[in-house]
Design a protein around this motif. Structure first.
Motif, mmCIF file in Angstrom:
data_model
loop_
_atom_site.group_PDB
_atom_site.id
_atom_site.type_symbol
_atom_site.label_atom_id
_atom_site.label_comp_id
_atom_site.label_asym_id
_atom_site.label_seq_id
_atom_site.Cartn_x
_atom_site.Cartn_y
_atom_site.Cartn_z
ATOM 1 N N GLN A 219 23.729 -54.355 -60.953
ATOM 2 C CA GLN A 219 24.074 -54.087 -62.349
ATOM 3 C C GLN A 219 22.984 -54.592 -63.283
ATOM 4 O OE1 GLN A 219 27.997 -55.517 -63.502
ATOM 5 N NE2 GLN A 219 27.303 -55.863 -65.594
ATOM 6 N N ILE A 220 22.462 -55.783 -63.010
ATOM 7 C CA ILE A 220 21.445 -56.377 -63.882
ATOM 8 C C ILE A 220 20.045 -55.897 -63.511
ATOM 9 C CG2 ILE A 220 20.420 -58.547 -64.678
ATOM 10 C CD1 ILE A 220 23.111 -59.894 -64.139
ATOM 11 N N PHE A 221 19.809 -55.753 -62.208
ATOM 12 C CA PHE A 221 18.491 -55.358 -61.703
ATOM 13 C C PHE A 221 18.655 -54.110 -60.814
ATOM 14 C CE2 PHE A 221 18.484 -60.024 -62.156
ATOM 15 C CZ PHE A 221 17.476 -60.172 -63.086
ATOM 16 N N PRO A 222 18.729 -52.918 -61.415
ATOM 17 C CA PRO A 222 19.027 -51.700 -60.651
ATOM 18 C C PRO A 222 18.017 -51.396 -59.549
ATOM 19 C CG PRO A 222 19.238 -51.309 -63.014
ATOM 20 C CD PRO A 222 18.618 -52.644 -62.861
ATOM 21 N N GLN A 223 16.785 -51.896 -59.679
ATOM 22 C CA GLN A 223 15.764 -51.635 -58.668
ATOM 23 C C GLN A 223 15.588 -52.804 -57.700
ATOM 24 O OE1 GLN A 223 12.183 -49.493 -59.924
ATOM 25 N NE2 GLN A 223 13.000 -49.406 -62.008
ATOM 26 N N ALA A 224 16.619 -53.622 -57.597
ATOM 27 C CA ALA A 224 16.541 -54.793 -56.720
ATOM 28 C C ALA A 224 16.901 -54.431 -55.280
ATOM 29 C CB ALA A 224 17.484 -55.881 -57.214
ATOM 30 N N SER A 225 16.276 -55.133 -54.369
ATOM 31 C CA SER A 225 16.660 -55.087 -52.958
ATOM 32 C C SER A 225 16.966 -56.506 -52.508
ATOM 33 C CB SER A 225 15.542 -54.483 -52.101
ATOM 34 O OG SER A 225 14.326 -55.182 -52.293
ATOM 35 N N VAL A 226 17.832 -56.623 -51.507
ATOM 36 C CA VAL A 226 18.244 -57.924 -50.989
ATOM 37 C C VAL A 226 17.921 -57.981 -49.513
ATOM 38 C CG1 VAL A 226 20.141 -59.562 -50.703
ATOM 39 C CG2 VAL A 226 20.133 -58.006 -52.671
ATOM 40 N N ILE A 227 17.191 -59.007 -49.096
ATOM 41 C CA ILE A 227 16.886 -59.186 -47.676
ATOM 42 C C ILE A 227 17.376 -60.562 -47.229
ATOM 43 C CG2 ILE A 227 14.873 -57.670 -47.789
ATOM 44 C CD1 ILE A 227 13.162 -60.274 -47.586
ATOM 45 N N THR A 228 17.559 -60.700 -45.932
ATOM 46 C CA THR A 228 18.020 -61.955 -45.346
ATOM 47 C C THR A 228 16.963 -62.493 -44.398
ATOM 48 O OG1 THR A 228 20.328 -61.239 -45.493
ATOM 49 C CG2 THR A 228 19.833 -63.047 -43.985
ATOM 50 N N ILE A 229 16.632 -63.766 -44.538
ATOM 51 C CA ILE A 229 15.714 -64.440 -43.622
ATOM 52 C C ILE A 229 16.552 -65.164 -42.574
ATOM 53 C CG2 ILE A 229 13.887 -66.161 -43.366
ATOM 54 C CD1 ILE A 229 12.994 -63.717 -44.931
ATOM 55 N N GLU A 230 16.374 -64.774 -41.328
ATOM 56 C CA GLU A 230 17.173 -65.343 -40.240
ATOM 57 C C GLU A 230 16.836 -66.815 -40.020
ATOM 58 O OE1 GLU A 230 16.691 -62.983 -36.760
ATOM 59 O OE2 GLU A 230 17.673 -61.219 -37.609
ATOM 60 N N ASN A 231 17.847 -67.556 -39.568
ATOM 61 C CA ASN A 231 17.693 -68.973 -39.217
ATOM 62 C C ASN A 231 17.181 -69.818 -40.384
ATOM 63 O OD1 ASN A 231 18.494 -68.601 -36.450
ATOM 64 N ND2 ASN A 231 16.482 -67.695 -36.089
ATOM 65 N N ALA A 232 17.541 -69.425 -41.583
ATOM 66 C CA ALA A 232 17.162 -70.194 -42.772
ATOM 67 C C ALA A 232 18.403 -70.521 -43.575
ATOM 68 C CB ALA A 232 16.172 -69.415 -43.630
ATOM 69 N N GLY A 233 18.420 -71.724 -44.140
ATOM 70 C CA GLY A 233 19.453 -72.093 -45.079
ATOM 71 C C GLY A 233 18.949 -71.878 -46.491
ATOM 72 N N HIS A 234 19.355 -72.767 -47.396
ATOM 73 C CA HIS A 234 18.979 -72.617 -48.799
ATOM 74 C C HIS A 234 17.481 -72.833 -49.009
ATOM 75 C CE1 HIS A 234 19.521 -72.479 -53.079
ATOM 76 N NE2 HIS A 234 19.169 -73.744 -53.256
ATOM 77 N N TRP A 235 16.876 -73.704 -48.196
ATOM 78 C CA TRP A 235 15.450 -74.036 -48.348
ATOM 79 C C TRP A 235 14.608 -73.090 -47.503
ATOM 80 C CZ3 TRP A 235 14.620 -77.158 -52.272
ATOM 81 C CH2 TRP A 235 15.700 -77.957 -52.691
ATOM 82 N N VAL A 236 14.646 -71.826 -47.869
ATOM 83 C CA VAL A 236 14.016 -70.774 -47.062
ATOM 84 C C VAL A 236 12.536 -71.048 -46.851
ATOM 85 C CG1 VAL A 236 13.620 -68.294 -46.870
ATOM 86 C CG2 VAL A 236 15.687 -69.128 -47.997
#
Length: 253
Positions: A219-236
């Motif tokens: 909604q805020i960033f229509p051109q956003a993508s989201v990825i996940t880094i495996e085996n990482a917590g908050h301190w990626v």
């Protein structure tokens, strides 16, 4: 506010914003990797590190600090990367100055509101008797009962500095952060979407970016993508630096 910073490398500008209780040092190792292709600006945000202290501590102020920094250094269309609180500050900046940056990278934080959850750290830091401490070990011993996690203690102790009389003090503005800690969790609110390319990076083991957050992100960033880094917590960046670096290089092209 004139923020403290350090610069690495040459090329297109990349600005990195650390999270709460952090400093530019937290991103120095990762910044050196980026510096092979970019000019990296590692910033201490207000009330953190070596930057000035202020009783005002909220995202509009941090966003304006970033705007002033970009203007002062005459940076053309910088790439902005922010982690946690730094990611929120970067999002606030993006909504108020949507035409003054190239790309935005937000590491493990969503635009939604978060409940205050740093009280135990603030309480532990406030409870340290710095005057009686003759060594860093003394301070760690005082923190240990309240912050049993070794990594968290080491992270917090990076905020210590020695004064000329050999006593210890906190680099960060502990009282201002305590007084305004509710501001760190507020949501990003904007009437107009930001039509820039944005990458949200979440740690697989972290719950800061949830699947249900993606609707608000779009909604805020229509051109956003989201990825996940495996085996990482908050301190990626600390837990999976190579995976994060590869993901950013792919995003930046």
């Amino acid at each position: 506010m004139k923020l403290h910073y350090r610069t690495l490398g040459e090329g297109p500008p990349v600005i990195i914003l650390h999270g709460i209780f952090g400093t530019s040092d937290n991103w120095q190792t990762f910044g050196k990797q980026l510096a092979t292709d970019y000019q990296v600006f590692l910033i201490d945000q207000r009330n953190h590190g070596l930057s000035p202290h202020s009783n005002t501590f909220d995202y509009p102020a941090m966003a304006e600090d970033l705007h002033e920094f970009i203007q002062q250094h005459q940076l053309e269309s910088p790439i902005i990367l922010g982690h946690s609180m730094g990611g929120k500050a970067a999002m606030f900046y993006a909504t108020t100055h949507p035409n003054e940056f190239d790309k935005l990278i937000v590491v493990d934080i969503a635009p939604r509101s978060y409940p205050v959850h740093h009280q135990h750290i603030l309480s532990a830091m406030s409870g340290v008797d710095l005057a009686s401490a003759s060594s860093r070990r003394d301070i760690e011993d005082q923190l240990k009962p309240h912050l049993p996690d070794f990594g968290v203690r080491q992270f917090i102790m990076k905020n210590l500095k020695r004064e000329d009389n050999n006593s210890f003090s906190w680099k960060l503005n502990l009282s201002a952060i305590q007084d305004n800690i509710e501001n760190v969790g507020v949501a990003v609110d904007t009437a107009a979407p930001v039509e820039k390319t944005v990458l949200f990076v979440r740690g697989e083991k972290s719950d800061y970016i949830r699947p249900e957050d993606e609707a608000l992100i779009q909604q805020i960033f229509p051109q956003a993508s989201v990825i996940t880094i495996e085996n990482a917590g908050h301190w990626v960046h600390a837990e999976q630096p190579e995976a994060l670096y590869k993901a950013l290089m792919k995003f930046l092209g």
